[in-house]
Design an enzyme around this catalytic site. Structure first.
Site, PDB file in Angstrom:
ATOM      1  N   ASP A  43     -11.748  -1.012  -6.712  1.00  0.00           N
ATOM      2  CA  ASP A  43     -10.403  -1.282  -7.237  1.00  0.00           C
ATOM      3  C   ASP A  43     -10.190  -0.607  -8.584  1.00  0.00           C
ATOM      4  OD1 ASP A  43      -9.247  -3.434  -5.329  1.00  0.00           O
ATOM      5  OD2 ASP A  43     -11.250  -4.185  -5.791  1.00  0.00           O
ATOM      6  N   ASP A  65     -13.106   1.623 -13.858  1.00  0.00           N
ATOM      7  CA  ASP A  65     -11.913   1.448 -14.676  1.00  0.00           C
ATOM      8  C   ASP A  65     -11.905   0.205 -15.551  1.00  0.00           C
ATOM      9  OD1 ASP A  65     -11.618  -0.304 -12.305  1.00  0.00           O
ATOM     10  OD2 ASP A  65      -9.619  -0.688 -13.129  1.00  0.00           O
ATOM     11  N   ASP A 101     -16.874   2.741  -8.365  1.00  0.00           N
ATOM     12  CA  ASP A 101     -16.199   1.454  -8.296  1.00  0.00           C
ATOM     13  C   ASP A 101     -15.103   1.549  -7.226  1.00  0.00           C
ATOM     14  OD1 ASP A 101     -15.265  -1.117  -9.025  1.00  0.00           O
ATOM     15  OD2 ASP A 101     -13.860  -0.234 -10.448  1.00  0.00           O
TER      16      ASP A 101
END
Length: 248
Positions: A28, A200, A26
């Protein structure tokens, strides 16, 4: 096995195996720290080269998988030329683009979303395949934001609501990060390798679960329950883990 089975303290991930693993990252909150606005993220100067070096060690089996548009990913990671999937799987570089035709009503949906954000004092994020409203600065307006995007999804049936950290996004229906992993894993560079996914956000949970279910593992960045077996505290620890894999 449920999400609750993975709650609590999780160990750090094992060392990456360059001969056996495929790595999916991922953007961000995983590679980069979350910023007050999407355009304010700070990309370490050495990150594109780190990704390039690690991709070479993995025989090309490294891909970025993000909710960001492919245009943004390409700009932020200039210098890294490997596979990238944007817009939650709706667009891609390095493989055939999954989406053949944009759902009807994109421009009108974006206009309504932008107007709502302006009226509520929220941040609107334009995306190539949809849009998002961020309520980080006004958490008390989460309920209004959720109700509005749910109404938009009802009125524009080609789009689906994607909850995220302090935001709600509308993306093309039928596309997801786990679907992107399935497509990427069929490519020659990724085939017959164990999928390792790091993310996240709630948007990453399907991909984390997919990696766990297909012979690999997930790495949750930050706090919160997750389908991932392993955890790192923050993007800096993620970058350190990647750097150690490059140097082994």
């Amino acid at each position: 096995m449920t999400m609750d089975d993975f709650a609590g303290t999780k160990p750090a991930p094992p060392a990456l195996d360059p001969q056996k693993d495929a790595l999916f990252l991922d953007f961000d909150g995983c590679l980069l720290e979350i910023a007050p606005t999407p355009d304010a993220v700070q990309v370490p100067a050495d990150l594109p080269q780190l990704l390039t070096d690690l991709s070479e060690r993995l025989g090309g089996a490294l891909a970025i998988v993000s909710g960001r548009s492919l245009r943004e990913l390409t700009r932020f990671l200039a210098g890294y030329d490997g596979p990238m999937v944007g817009s939650h799987g709706a667009e891609a570089r390095g493989m055939t683009a999954p989406m053949e035709q944009m759902p009807d009503g994109l421009e009108a949906l974006q206009g309504e979303l932008a107007q709502f954000a302006s009226d509520q004092g929220l941040l609107y994020e334009d995306k190539s395949h949809g849009g998002a409203v961020h309520f980080r600065a006004h958490p008390e307006r989460q309920a209004q934001a959720e109700a509005f995007v749910q109404d938009l999804a009802h009125r524009y049936p080609g789009f689906a609501v994607q909850p995220a950290k302090m935001a709600y996004e509308l993306r093309p229906d039928g596309y997801s990060k786990d679907g992107a992993l399935a497509l990427l894993s069929a490519l020659p560079a990724f085939r017959d390798r164990a999928p390792v996914y790091a993310g996240d956000d709630t948007t990453d949970e399907p991909a984390l679960a997919w990696a766990e279910a297909h012979g690999g593992y997930g790495i949750k960045i930050g706090a919160g329950e997750s389908a991932a077996r392993f955890r790192l505290d923050a993007p800096q620890q993620m970058r350190d883990w990647l750097a150690s894999a490059r140097e082994d």
